[in-house]
Motif scaffolding. Structure first.
Motif, PDB file in Angstrom:
ATOM      1  N   VAL A 161       0.832  -1.211   0.000  1.00 55.93           N
ATOM      2  CA  VAL A 161       0.000   0.000   0.000  1.00 55.93           C
ATOM      3  C   VAL A 161       0.860   1.252   0.000  1.00 55.93           C
ATOM      4  N   ASP A 162       1.946   1.244   0.800  1.00 54.66           N
ATOM      5  CA  ASP A 162       2.829   2.404   0.861  1.00 54.66           C
ATOM      6  C   ASP A 162       3.567   2.627  -0.452  1.00 54.66           C
ATOM      7  N   LEU A 163       4.031   1.521  -1.057  1.00 58.47           N
ATOM      8  CA  LEU A 163       4.883   1.631  -2.241  1.00 58.47           C
ATOM      9  C   LEU A 163       4.103   1.862  -3.527  1.00 58.47           C
ATOM     10  N   ALA A 164       2.804   1.621  -3.504  1.00 58.85           N
ATOM     11  CA  ALA A 164       1.993   1.856  -4.702  1.00 58.85           C
ATOM     12  C   ALA A 164       2.022   3.331  -5.070  1.00 58.85           C
ATOM     13  N   PHE A 165       2.012   3.610  -6.374  1.00 62.14           N
ATOM     14  CA  PHE A 165       1.995   4.986  -6.846  1.00 62.14           C
ATOM     15  C   PHE A 165       0.684   5.664  -6.456  1.00 62.14           C
ATOM     16  N   THR A 166       0.774   6.921  -6.080  1.00 64.58           N
ATOM     17  CA  THR A 166      -0.417   7.741  -5.905  1.00 64.58           C
ATOM     18  C   THR A 166      -0.854   8.277  -7.276  1.00 64.58           C
ATOM     19  N   GLU A 167      -2.000   8.897  -7.337  1.00 61.40           N
ATOM     20  CA  GLU A 167      -2.474   9.464  -8.603  1.00 61.40           C
ATOM     21  C   GLU A 167      -1.491  10.499  -9.142  1.00 61.40           C
ATOM     22  N   GLU A 168      -0.954  11.335  -8.245  1.00 56.88           N
ATOM     23  CA  GLU A 168      -0.015  12.362  -8.707  1.00 56.88           C
ATOM     24  C   GLU A 168       1.251  11.740  -9.281  1.00 56.88           C
ATOM     25  N   GLN A 195      -8.212   7.435 -13.337  1.00 59.57           N
ATOM     26  CA  GLN A 195      -9.000   6.635 -12.399  1.00 59.57           C
ATOM     27  C   GLN A 195      -9.020   5.167 -12.808  1.00 59.57           C
ATOM     28  N   ASP A 196      -9.092   4.921 -14.111  1.00 59.22           N
ATOM     29  CA  ASP A 196      -9.112   3.552 -14.614  1.00 59.22           C
ATOM     30  C   ASP A 196      -7.791   2.852 -14.306  1.00 59.22           C
ATOM     31  N   VAL A 197      -6.671   3.568 -14.515  1.00 63.16           N
ATOM     32  CA  VAL A 197      -5.352   3.002 -14.221  1.00 63.16           C
ATOM     33  C   VAL A 197      -5.243   2.663 -12.738  1.00 63.16           C
ATOM     34  N   MET A 198      -5.706   3.583 -11.891  1.00 64.08           N
ATOM     35  CA  MET A 198      -5.623   3.350 -10.453  1.00 64.08           C
ATOM     36  C   MET A 198      -6.533   2.204 -10.034  1.00 64.08           C
ATOM     37  N   GLU A 199      -7.687   2.087 -10.675  1.00 62.32           N
ATOM     38  CA  GLU A 199      -8.647   1.050 -10.317  1.00 62.32           C
ATOM     39  C   GLU A 199      -8.128  -0.336 -10.688  1.00 62.32           C
ATOM     40  N   THR A 200      -7.572  -0.470 -11.901  1.00 61.08           N
ATOM     41  CA  THR A 200      -7.170  -1.794 -12.378  1.00 61.08           C
ATOM     42  C   THR A 200      -5.774  -2.188 -11.894  1.00 61.08           C
ATOM     43  N   MET A 201      -4.875  -1.219 -11.757  1.00 64.73           N
ATOM     44  CA  MET A 201      -3.492  -1.530 -11.400  1.00 64.73           C
ATOM     45  C   MET A 201      -3.177  -1.244  -9.934  1.00 64.73           C
ATOM     46  N   GLU A 202      -4.036  -0.475  -9.274  1.00 74.99           N
ATOM     47  CA  GLU A 202      -3.865  -0.102  -7.876  1.00 74.99           C
ATOM     48  C   GLU A 202      -2.445   0.407  -7.609  1.00 74.99           C
ATOM     49  N   GLY A 203      -1.949   1.204  -8.562  1.00 75.45           N
ATOM     50  CA  GLY A 203      -0.668   1.866  -8.345  1.00 75.45           C
ATOM     51  C   GLY A 203       0.557   0.982  -8.405  1.00 75.45           C
ATOM     52  N   TRP A 204       0.457  -0.230  -8.963  1.00 75.51           N
ATOM     53  CA  TRP A 204       1.602  -1.143  -9.042  1.00 75.51           C
ATOM     54  C   TRP A 204       2.654  -0.542  -9.978  1.00 75.51           C
ATOM     55  N   PRO A 205       3.790  -0.070  -9.453  1.00 76.65           N
ATOM     56  CA  PRO A 205       4.753   0.668 -10.281  1.00 76.65           C
ATOM     57  C   PRO A 205       5.214  -0.078 -11.523  1.00 76.65           C
ATOM     58  N   LEU A 206       5.470  -1.387 -11.406  1.00 73.91           N
ATOM     59  CA  LEU A 206       5.939  -2.168 -12.551  1.00 73.91           C
ATOM     60  C   LEU A 206       4.962  -2.072 -13.721  1.00 73.91           C
ATOM     61  N   VAL A 207       3.677  -2.289 -13.448  1.00 72.61           N
ATOM     62  CA  VAL A 207       2.679  -2.295 -14.515  1.00 72.61           C
ATOM     63  C   VAL A 207       2.444  -0.886 -15.032  1.00 72.61           C
ATOM     64  N   GLU A 231      -0.211  12.647 -21.255  1.00 71.60           N
ATOM     65  CA  GLU A 231      -1.065  13.237 -20.227  1.00 71.60           C
ATOM     66  C   GLU A 231      -2.319  12.375 -20.115  1.00 71.60           C
ATOM     67  N   LEU A 232      -2.601  11.890 -18.926  1.00 74.87           N
ATOM     68  CA  LEU A 232      -3.784  11.055 -18.720  1.00 74.87           C
ATOM     69  C   LEU A 232      -4.989  11.923 -18.384  1.00 74.87           C
ATOM     70  N   ALA A 233      -6.090  11.682 -19.088  1.00 74.16           N
ATOM     71  CA  ALA A 233      -7.347  12.316 -18.708  1.00 74.16           C
ATOM     72  C   ALA A 233      -7.764  11.766 -17.346  1.00 74.16           C
ATOM     73  N   SER A 234      -8.583  12.523 -16.619  1.00 72.23           N
ATOM     74  CA  SER A 234      -8.952  12.119 -15.262  1.00 72.23           C
ATOM     75  C   SER A 234      -9.628  10.752 -15.248  1.00 72.23           C
TER      76      SER A 234
END
Length: 856
Positions: free
Chosen positions: A194-201, A220-232, A213-216
């Motif tokens: 949870v700590d190491l996952a990327f934030t939206e920013e 949200q879709d990237v964060m939802e499906t990947m949950e901030g996994w840096p590798l992916v 540049e990602l549209a909002s």
């Protein structure tokens, strides 16, 4: 290894994102004994620690473990080689001694180390980094590492901090770190997935590095499906959307090889079964492992706890899958044989509404074509469990079952009727349920349970349409449902943005008779509802008395509604009851009462999970803002009339939303937008009767016609509003418009219309003038716009201020959660509130706005 050039031995990679919030955690962790960094591959563990240690001015020993290090002599030699690069004195002592296999030998080694000349009279700070820690299984090596933690307490010339980097959850350094996290936080700190996952920013920053540049919505879709996994996220940013499927397939292959295929069959099967749960606990694991002994079950549970894709909460003893891993496991559900699928579905059904994600459950039922399971769940689902996309999904599935199954299982048609109702296809729902009732009544004894549910649903739909329901049928429902109804396992669903007070269109009941009707309705409804709609009757009465400008009785009933609804967590009823109290205080011109009730509302919303009613609070705050011309108290989405984001799932609850947006446009003299929003109210009322909104609709048309210089139409519109309230002497629905109503009143007085009781109109005018006078006094007392009372509604609560300050200090969501003693999802809800109140897009934006407004 040269520390200043380290990664290990390589430059930082392209796309490296500086993460000051994590660097700060690592910096603070130097005061502790141990820091663990545990997460799956691709979370940037080594990169993060490497970037951090480059800046340190202390001695560094970095050792990359291999399987060979489970042999003690090899471990001892390889650790000495790592130490020789910067901690020569330790390497020399190690080379003169054998691996210390006992506590006495370890003490001898440390004493000799401390006796070296370099240590005499001075303190030596050392950071030891052990990478790939999960490879170490040898207990002697683990014991040595554990003894290293005692250096700070025993050998004062050495100050050693150990950083352990692991691709698995660390469960064994003599004492489990998971427990140390809560019991010895001054000695131990942990960074996890949870700590190491990327934030939206950070995701947006990464895409900008690659010139994108990602549209909002895409963000949200990237964060939802990947949950901030840096590798992916890195791969997606570098390669682009066309390669997305390949990216996910590669990550699924990695999961399959390392976090699925390497497990024994029993664990593989368990993981697939658990994918039906959004969270799970030991009780669920035991049910799914019913054929295994306690020792085997304990071993399997331990292995689950070391899986870095599974978050473990020691505090409430629950587990949660990281989303990409959850998707991977659920995709394998069809690998289970039919018997195991059926067994899993049965257990899922036992935990509906507690641990299961209903969306995931429905998907699994449909994938497996598990007819018995899905029809079993139909008897447990209320109309408001699933989002609109899943409503459409399950409706499509049910409609594909064929007429034979539909005819033989009335629950399918009942659930379809619920879903039509939820999707605001009310007429279809009413027709379908009426047809079903007619069929079922031919054999009432056999169909007693479902008939009771149908009667209750008809009652709910009747109130939604503001029609009177025959209470004798509700009495039948109560008799048919001795164990309670499936329609009442959620919070109330008749109250939200719209008022609940109404008068029947046919004039069959006056306001007092309607209040008595609702008391009877709730008395019957409560017998099958388990508290659902508790306080609904008192709220109806409170709104009635407010309409009569009988503020004392309105306050009494509203307080009764709050008391009853609070006990059963009916948050929408509580919030609407506070709205009555605040409006009554405005009607009296009592600043003290306004502040008191606003503060009480803030306190209630802080103490309870009212996130789903955030837009309701925005609407109410905006309506108060109109009273004192305080534009800053109005949420951005209202000022911009950005209604459509609310329409998808809440079409039947947008009446007050549109009204408030319209009044905002009128206040700002944006008459074209105002006129368009009034037309939207007309469209809404063509689909559904909303009595109070109908009164507002006619008044707004009157104001609109005045702007268009059509006095005849304006006066005719006013007469329609007047006729709705005059019979019951309901002054407040008109009086609350205050000075906005004056031009219409003057116009009607000039015309001397036969339909108007001018004595009554004179009393209305007196009340409007008094209301305007009270508002002028309120504005004068509040003075400074920034200290205006609307900020009491939309200001940050004390807990939100705590979260914002920690956020500004660079803390992650998990750090904030740990500091405040709340869950990570709880922190996310606070952040959502903060963003909405400040009009911020993300955390960086929120901190910037807070500094600019001197909030922090």
């Amino acid at each position: 290894m040269q520390k200043r050039n380290y990664l290990p031995g390589l430059p930082l990679p392209r796309g490296y994102i500086k993460r000051p919030r994590l660097q700060e955690i690592l910096a603070r962790s130097l005061e502790n004994t141990v820091t663990t960094v545990s997460a799956p591959p691709g979370y940037g563990k080594t990169t993060l620690v490497s970037a951090y240690v480059q800046k340190l001015s202390v001695t560094l020993v970095w050792h990359n473990f291999s399987d060979l290090d489970n042999e003690t002599s090899h471990f001892w030699r390889s650790l000495a080689r790592a130490a020789r690069k910067e901690f020569t004195v330790m390497a020399e002592v190690m080379e003169r001694q054998e691996f210390p296999e006992s506590a006495a030998a370890m003490s001898e080694f440390l004493q000799e180390l401390e006796s070296q000349e370099e240590f005499l009279g001075k303190e030596h700070r050392v950071v030891m980094v052990f990478d790939n820690f999960e490879l170490i299984k040898n207990q002697q090596v683990l014991d040595f590492l554990n003894l290293m933690q005692s250096l700070n307490q025993v050998y004062h010339s050495l100050s050693v901090h150990v950083i352990m980097i692991s691709n698995e959850g660390i469960m064994n350094i003599s004492v489990q770190p998971l427990h140390l996290l809560y019991e010895s936080t001054h000695k131990y700190r942990s960074l996890n997935t949870v700590d190491l996952a990327f934030t939206e920013e950070e995701v947006q920053h990464l895409f900008r590095i690659y010139g994108k540049e990602l549209a909002s919505e895409d963000l949200q879709d990237v964060m939802e499906t990947m949950e901030g996994w840096p590798l992916v996220v890195h791969a997606y940013a570098a390669l682009g959307e066309d390669e997305r499927e390949v990216i996910f397939q590669n990550t699924f292959n990695m999961m399959s090889a390392n976090y699925y295929g390497n497990y024994e069959p029993a664990i593989q099967t368990l993981l697939i079964k658990l994918s039906g749960f959004k969270a799970f606990n030991l009780e669920i694991i035991l049910k799914l492992l019913s054929n295994h002994g306690s020792e085997k079950t304990s071993e399997i549970t331990r292995q689950l706890a070391t899986n870095p894709f599974i978050e473990v909460s020691v505090r409430d003893q629950s587990f949660r899958f990281v989303k990409p891993y959850h998707h991977f496991l659920s995709s394998k559900f069809l690998l289970l044989d039919e018997k195991k699928q059926s067994e899993t579905m049965d257990i899922l059904g036992d935990y509906l509404f507690d641990y299961t994600d209903m969306r995931m459950v429905i998907e699994l039922y449909i994938k497996a074509n598990h007819y018995d399971g899905i029809t079993r769940c139909l008897t447990m689902l209320s109309p408001y469990n699933l989002g609109i996309p899943y409503t459409q999904r399950i409706l499509k599935y049910l409609q594909s079952l064929g007429e034979d199954l539909t005819k033989t299982n009335p629950w399918i048609r009942f659930f379809t009727g619920q879903e039509y109702f939820k999707y605001n296809r009310v007429e279809q729902a009413v027709t379908l349920i009426a047809e079903l009732v007619a069929e079922l009544e031919e054999n009432q004894e056999e169909n007693q349970r479902i008939l009771g549910e149908c009667y209750l649903l008809q009652a709910i739909m009747s109130l939604r349409q503001e029609e009177i329901f025959d209470l004798s049928l509700l009495e039948k429902a109560v008799k048919s449902l001795p164990g309670g109804s499936i329609l009442t396992n959620q919070q109330s669903y008749l109250v939200n943005e719209n008022e609940i007070f109404f008068l029947p269109a046919d004039g069959s009941k006056n306001a007092e008779e309607m209040a008595a009707y609702f008391y009877q309705f709730i008395e019957l409804f409560s017998q099958v509802s388990n508290g659902c709609l508790s306080g609904f009757d008192y709220l109806f009465d409170a709104q009635r008395y407010l309409g009569l400008c009988n503020y004392e009785k309105a306050e009494f009933r509203a307080n009764q509604a709050i008391f009853k609804a609070t006990l059963s967590h009916q948050h929408d009823i509580v919030i609407n009851a506070y709205n009555v109290l605040i409006n009554a205080a405005f009607g009296r011109g009592e600043n003290k009462g306004i502040r008191k009730y606003l503060q009480s509302l803030d306190a209630y919303c802080e103490e309870n999970d009212t996130e789903k009613f955030r837009d309701l609070r925005d609407v109410l705050a905006a309506s108060y803002s109109f009273y004192i011309n305080e534009r800053d108290g109005i949420a951005q989405w209202i000022r911009e009339a950005d209604l459509h984001r609310y329409y998808n799932e809440k079409r039947s609850f947008v009446g007050k939303n549109i009204l408030v947006c319209a009044m905002c446009a009128y206040q700002e003299e944006n008459y074209s937008l105002f006129s368009a929003l009034v037309d939207e109210i007309d469209e809404l009322l063509s689909q559904r009767s909303i009595w109070t909104l109908n009164v507002d609709r006619h008044l707004l048309h009157g104001l609109d016609y005045l702007q268009q210089e059509e006095p005849e139409k304006a006066s005719a519109a006013f007469v329609k509003a007047y006729q709705l309230v005059r019979r019951e002497n309901l002054f407040y629905p008109l009086m609350r418009y205050g000075g906005y109503l004056t031009p219409l009143l003057n116009l009607v007085k000039e015309k001397q219309l036969e339909e108007i009781d001018y004595q009554w109109l004179g009393e209305l005018e007196r009340l409007c003038n008094l209301h305007s006078k009270n508002l002028r006094l309120i504005r004068a007392e509040y003075g400074n716009v920034k200290k205006g009372y609307t900020q009491s509604v939309t200001k940050l609560t004390p807990r939100e201020m705590q979260v914002l300050k920690l956020l500004a200090g660079g803390l992650s969501r998990s750090d904030i959660a740990f500091n405040l003693g709340v869950s990570i999802s709880g922190v996310q809800k606070f952040l959502s509130n903060i963003y909405a109140k400040l009009g911020a897009k993300n955390s960086a934006d929120a901190v910037s706005i807070a500094h600019s407004r001197q909030i922090i």
